[in-house]
Design a protein around this motif. Structure first.
Motif, PDB file in Angstrom:
ATOM      1  N   ALA A 113       0.925  -1.038  -0.079  1.00 34.15           N
ATOM      2  CA  ALA A 113      -0.080  -0.190   0.110  1.00 34.15           C
ATOM      3  C   ALA A 113       0.740   1.158  -0.038  1.00 34.15           C
ATOM      4  CB  ALA A 113      -1.090  -0.084   1.129  1.00 34.15           C
ATOM      5  N   GLU A 114       2.031   1.015   0.601  1.00 37.72           N
ATOM      6  CA  GLU A 114       2.751   2.462   0.815  1.00 37.72           C
ATOM      7  C   GLU A 114       3.515   2.897  -0.431  1.00 37.72           C
ATOM      8  OE1 GLU A 114       3.396   4.830   3.259  1.00 37.72           O
ATOM      9  OE2 GLU A 114       1.493   3.811   3.834  1.00 37.72           O
ATOM     10  N   ARG A 115       3.895   1.624  -1.332  1.00 37.20           N
ATOM     11  CA  ARG A 115       4.546   2.181  -2.753  1.00 37.20           C
ATOM     12  C   ARG A 115       3.381   2.632  -3.527  1.00 37.20           C
ATOM     13  NH1 ARG A 115       7.631  -2.796  -5.453  1.00 37.20           N
ATOM     14  NH2 ARG A 115       5.433  -3.717  -5.076  1.00 37.20           N
ATOM     15  N   LEU A 116       2.214   2.170  -3.472  1.00 36.11           N
ATOM     16  CA  LEU A 116       1.049   2.568  -4.304  1.00 36.11           C
ATOM     17  C   LEU A 116       0.815   4.270  -4.053  1.00 36.11           C
ATOM     18  CD1 LEU A 116      -1.513  -0.101  -4.507  1.00 36.11           C
ATOM     19  CD2 LEU A 116       0.145   0.464  -6.139  1.00 36.11           C
ATOM     20  N   TYR A 117       0.586   4.205  -2.820  1.00 38.67           N
ATOM     21  CA  TYR A 117       0.608   5.846  -2.171  1.00 38.67           C
ATOM     22  C   TYR A 117       1.529   6.730  -2.681  1.00 38.67           C
ATOM     23  CZ  TYR A 117      -0.029   9.933   0.887  1.00 38.67           C
ATOM     24  OH  TYR A 117      -0.109  11.125   1.259  1.00 38.67           O
ATOM     25  N   ARG A 123       2.505   9.596 -10.878  1.00 38.59           N
ATOM     26  CA  ARG A 123       1.834   9.121 -11.990  1.00 38.59           C
ATOM     27  C   ARG A 123       1.363   9.965 -13.042  1.00 38.59           C
ATOM     28  NH1 ARG A 123      -2.227   9.214 -14.525  1.00 38.59           N
ATOM     29  NH2 ARG A 123      -3.113  10.808 -13.130  1.00 38.59           N
ATOM     30  N   HIS A 124       1.918  10.057 -14.086  1.00 39.57           N
ATOM     31  CA  HIS A 124       1.374  11.197 -15.047  1.00 39.57           C
ATOM     32  C   HIS A 124       1.339  10.268 -16.572  1.00 39.57           C
ATOM     33  CE1 HIS A 124       2.310  14.061 -12.050  1.00 39.57           C
ATOM     34  NE2 HIS A 124       3.470  13.773 -12.146  1.00 39.57           N
ATOM     35  N   SER A 125       0.080  10.671 -17.301  1.00 37.89           N
ATOM     36  CA  SER A 125       0.016  10.009 -18.549  1.00 37.89           C
ATOM     37  C   SER A 125       1.140  10.647 -19.316  1.00 37.89           C
ATOM     38  CB  SER A 125      -1.286  10.368 -19.054  1.00 37.89           C
ATOM     39  OG  SER A 125      -2.419   9.814 -18.626  1.00 37.89           O
ATOM     40  N   LEU A 257     -11.640   1.940 -10.371  1.00 38.46           N
ATOM     41  CA  LEU A 257     -10.806   1.720  -9.353  1.00 38.46           C
ATOM     42  C   LEU A 257      -9.728   0.736 -10.143  1.00 38.46           C
ATOM     43  CD1 LEU A 257     -13.641   2.523  -7.760  1.00 38.46           C
ATOM     44  CD2 LEU A 257     -12.521   0.865  -5.777  1.00 38.46           C
ATOM     45  N   ALA A 258     -10.118  -0.016 -10.814  1.00 38.12           N
ATOM     46  CA  ALA A 258      -9.341  -0.969 -11.390  1.00 38.12           C
ATOM     47  C   ALA A 258      -8.111  -0.493 -12.347  1.00 38.12           C
ATOM     48  CB  ALA A 258      -9.799  -2.179 -12.200  1.00 38.12           C
ATOM     49  N   LEU A 259      -8.545   0.712 -13.011  1.00 35.95           N
ATOM     50  CA  LEU A 259      -7.787   1.429 -14.129  1.00 35.95           C
ATOM     51  C   LEU A 259      -6.469   2.221 -13.247  1.00 35.95           C
ATOM     52  CD1 LEU A 259      -6.787   2.809 -16.679  1.00 35.95           C
ATOM     53  CD2 LEU A 259      -8.403   4.437 -16.262  1.00 35.95           C
ATOM     54  N   GLU A 260      -7.001   2.732 -12.241  1.00 40.67           N
ATOM     55  CA  GLU A 260      -6.038   3.478 -11.352  1.00 40.67           C
ATOM     56  C   GLU A 260      -4.966   2.451 -10.693  1.00 40.67           C
ATOM     57  OE1 GLU A 260      -4.208   7.283  -9.672  1.00 40.67           O
ATOM     58  OE2 GLU A 260      -4.728   6.024 -11.497  1.00 40.67           O
ATOM     59  N   HIS A 261      -5.822   1.377 -10.048  1.00 40.12           N
ATOM     60  CA  HIS A 261      -4.632   0.299  -9.407  1.00 40.12           C
ATOM     61  C   HIS A 261      -3.569  -0.099 -10.453  1.00 40.12           C
ATOM     62  CE1 HIS A 261      -4.978  -2.663  -6.140  1.00 40.12           C
ATOM     63  NE2 HIS A 261      -3.528  -2.602  -6.547  1.00 40.12           N
ATOM     64  N   VAL A 262      -4.158  -0.253 -11.612  1.00 40.60           N
ATOM     65  CA  VAL A 262      -3.131  -0.678 -12.738  1.00 40.60           C
ATOM     66  C   VAL A 262      -2.085   0.395 -12.857  1.00 40.60           C
ATOM     67  CG1 VAL A 262      -2.742  -1.304 -15.286  1.00 40.60           C
ATOM     68  CG2 VAL A 262      -4.794  -2.237 -13.832  1.00 40.60           C
ATOM     69  N   LEU A 263      -2.887   1.642 -13.019  1.00 37.11           N
ATOM     70  CA  LEU A 263      -1.530   2.643 -13.417  1.00 37.11           C
ATOM     71  C   LEU A 263      -0.684   2.951 -12.159  1.00 37.11           C
ATOM     72  CD1 LEU A 263      -4.124   5.264 -15.098  1.00 37.11           C
ATOM     73  CD2 LEU A 263      -2.402   3.540 -16.385  1.00 37.11           C
ATOM     74  N   LEU A 264      -1.062   2.683 -10.891  1.00 35.93           N
ATOM     75  CA  LEU A 264       0.069   3.006  -9.989  1.00 35.93           C
ATOM     76  C   LEU A 264       0.806   2.021  -9.704  1.00 35.93           C
ATOM     77  CD1 LEU A 264      -2.712   4.402  -7.039  1.00 35.93           C
ATOM     78  CD2 LEU A 264      -1.054   5.657  -8.759  1.00 35.93           C
ATOM     79  N   ALA A 266       1.909   0.156 -12.163  1.00 40.97           N
ATOM     80  CA  ALA A 266       2.799   0.360 -13.341  1.00 40.97           C
ATOM     81  C   ALA A 266       3.743   1.294 -12.996  1.00 40.97           C
ATOM     82  CB  ALA A 266       1.904   0.789 -14.652  1.00 40.97           C
ATOM     83  N   THR A 267       3.577   2.154 -12.317  1.00 42.75           N
ATOM     84  CA  THR A 267       4.197   3.710 -11.979  1.00 42.75           C
ATOM     85  C   THR A 267       5.297   3.016 -11.116  1.00 42.75           C
ATOM     86  OG1 THR A 267       2.533   5.255 -12.062  1.00 42.75           O
ATOM     87  CG2 THR A 267       4.499   5.765 -10.830  1.00 42.75           C
ATOM     88  N   VAL A 268       5.028   2.087  -9.997  1.00 48.81           N
ATOM     89  CA  VAL A 268       6.022   1.706  -9.031  1.00 48.81           C
ATOM     90  C   VAL A 268       7.164   0.879  -9.735  1.00 48.81           C
ATOM     91  CG1 VAL A 268       6.005  -0.375  -7.466  1.00 48.81           C
ATOM     92  CG2 VAL A 268       4.204   1.261  -7.355  1.00 48.81           C
ATOM     93  N   HIS A 269       6.785   0.367 -11.209  1.00 49.29           N
ATOM     94  CA  HIS A 269       7.659  -0.377 -11.780  1.00 49.29           C
ATOM     95  C   HIS A 269       8.497   0.486 -12.789  1.00 49.29           C
ATOM     96  CE1 HIS A 269       7.421  -4.460  -9.958  1.00 49.29           C
ATOM     97  NE2 HIS A 269       6.035  -4.251  -9.982  1.00 49.29           N
ATOM     98  N   GLY A 270       8.263   1.660 -12.948  1.00 56.26           N
ATOM     99  CA  GLY A 270       8.767   2.569 -13.749  1.00 56.26           C
ATOM    100  C   GLY A 270       8.448   2.413 -15.077  1.00 56.26           C
ATOM    101  N   VAL A 271       7.023   1.821 -15.490  1.00 56.10           N
ATOM    102  CA  VAL A 271       6.545   1.450 -16.539  1.00 56.10           C
ATOM    103  C   VAL A 271       5.414   2.866 -16.751  1.00 56.10           C
ATOM    104  CG1 VAL A 271       4.715   0.206 -17.827  1.00 56.10           C
ATOM    105  CG2 VAL A 271       6.409  -0.893 -16.481  1.00 56.10           C
TER     106      VAL A 271
END
Length: 326
Positions: A113-117, A123-125, A257-264, A266-271
């Motif tokens: 959870a902390e990494r997602l926070y 996160r930016h498009s 909810l799913a979209l943002e969870h996926v995007l966050l 991805a951001t954690v992994h530098g994608v």
């Protein structure tokens, strides 16, 4: 364990995280209201910032608000709560999209959870070309798991299916640039100079694909001086398909909810990621986006994933501009 207080500083942190969510045209179509007697934060639609030409049914509106709910939930966990989220909790109040109750402290931290926070703020498009380097299978599996945790599905189409989806997106983009209502509406969301803190700044617009293979949204009717020089995008785009089993407003919220969870994740992994929503804006093309091999699900969003430059930040409304005081 110390008592948690849903006071003004905590509420501002929650709303600050929520408004960092993505939304169609960066319209930020949400408002928040605290119900102090139940320690509940209501997440409401703000239809004054809807985009009716592109989103006549409100599918993108619900996805946008759902993404904000996900961020609020993650921020609540970061602050020590065990949030209880209810979607569309009151049929008599159709503008109330979600209620997040915050009256129970978390018994233990939620793994990851902390990494997602932390990713909320990074996160930016990214509308720029990607390098073409493949996203590792383990990362893609994690993104699919993030979608499943929100009762959605993330499909990873093969080369042939990806080409078909990009063809549908190109056709939708052609319609967007020739339909007068769509052109006028999308142009109205481009921001230049002193402008409200929503919409797309000119400097956040990306180039178009020089080869025409990847149909990025050009927001149509943009003044020629504002166009970016065409660029060479990746030859083999990695497109992920976000889908739900059903297609009700509650499913649209879950897709958000799913979209943002996926995007966050991805951001954690530098994608990096950008969204291809054009085909969702035309009912026939959205229906055609379904892959019968995955059953009768409903496509909610196409997500482009890869590696490249970080996307440019877009403006956000301040918490005080979207928070209704009791």
């Amino acid at each position: 364990m110390p008592t948690l207080a849903l006071d003004a500083p905590a509420l501002e942190r929650l709303v600050s995280a929520a408004v960092a969510a993505p939304s169609i045209h960066n319209s930020q179509p949400w408002r928040f209201r605290l119900q102090p007697e139940t320690s509940t934060v209501e997440v409401r639609a703000d239809r004054s910032r809807a985009v009716p030409a592109a989103d006549p049914q409100g599918q993108a509106l619900h996805i946008s608000v759902g993404a904000a709910v996900l961020n609020l939930r993650i921020a609540a966990r970061h602050l020590g709560w065990a949030p209880e989220v209810r979607l569309l909790p009151d049929p008599a109040d159709p503008e109330l999209f979600a209620a997040v109750r915050l009256d129970t402290p978390a018994a233990a931290p939620v793994p990851g959870a902390e990494r997602l926070y932390e990713a909320i703020w990074r996160r930016h498009s990214s509308r720029a070309p990607f390098t073409g380097a493949p996203v590792p299978p383990a990362v893609l599996d994690e993104l699919a798991g993030a979608a499943r945790s929100e009762d959605a599905l993330l499909h990873l189409p093969d080369h042939e299916e990806t080409a078909r989806l990009l063809h549908l997106t190109a056709e939708a983009e052609r319609r967007n640039t020739t339909d007068q209502a769509q052109r006028t509406e999308s142009r109205s969301w481009i921001r230049t100079g002193e402008a409200p803190p929503y919409g797309i700044p000119v400097d956040a617009l990306g180039p178009q694909d020089a080869l025409g293979n990847l149909p990025m949204r050009d927001f149509s009717a943009i003044h020629p001086a504002e166009h970016r020089a065409p660029a060479h995008f990746e030859d083999e785009p990695r497109i992920a398909v976000l889908a739900t089993e059903h297609d009700t407003p509650a499913d649209w919220l879950r897709a958000g909810l799913a979209l943002e969870h996926v995007l966050l994740a991805a951001t954690v992994h530098g994608v990096r990621a950008s969204l291809l929503h054009q085909a969702m804006e035309w009912p026939y093309l959205r229906w055609e986006a379904r892959d019968p091999h995955h059953g009768p699900g409903h496509v909610q969003m196409l997500i482009r994933l890869g590696y490249g430059p970080e996307g440019a930040p877009t403006p956000r409304l301040a918490p005080g501009e979207v928070l209704e005081r009791p």
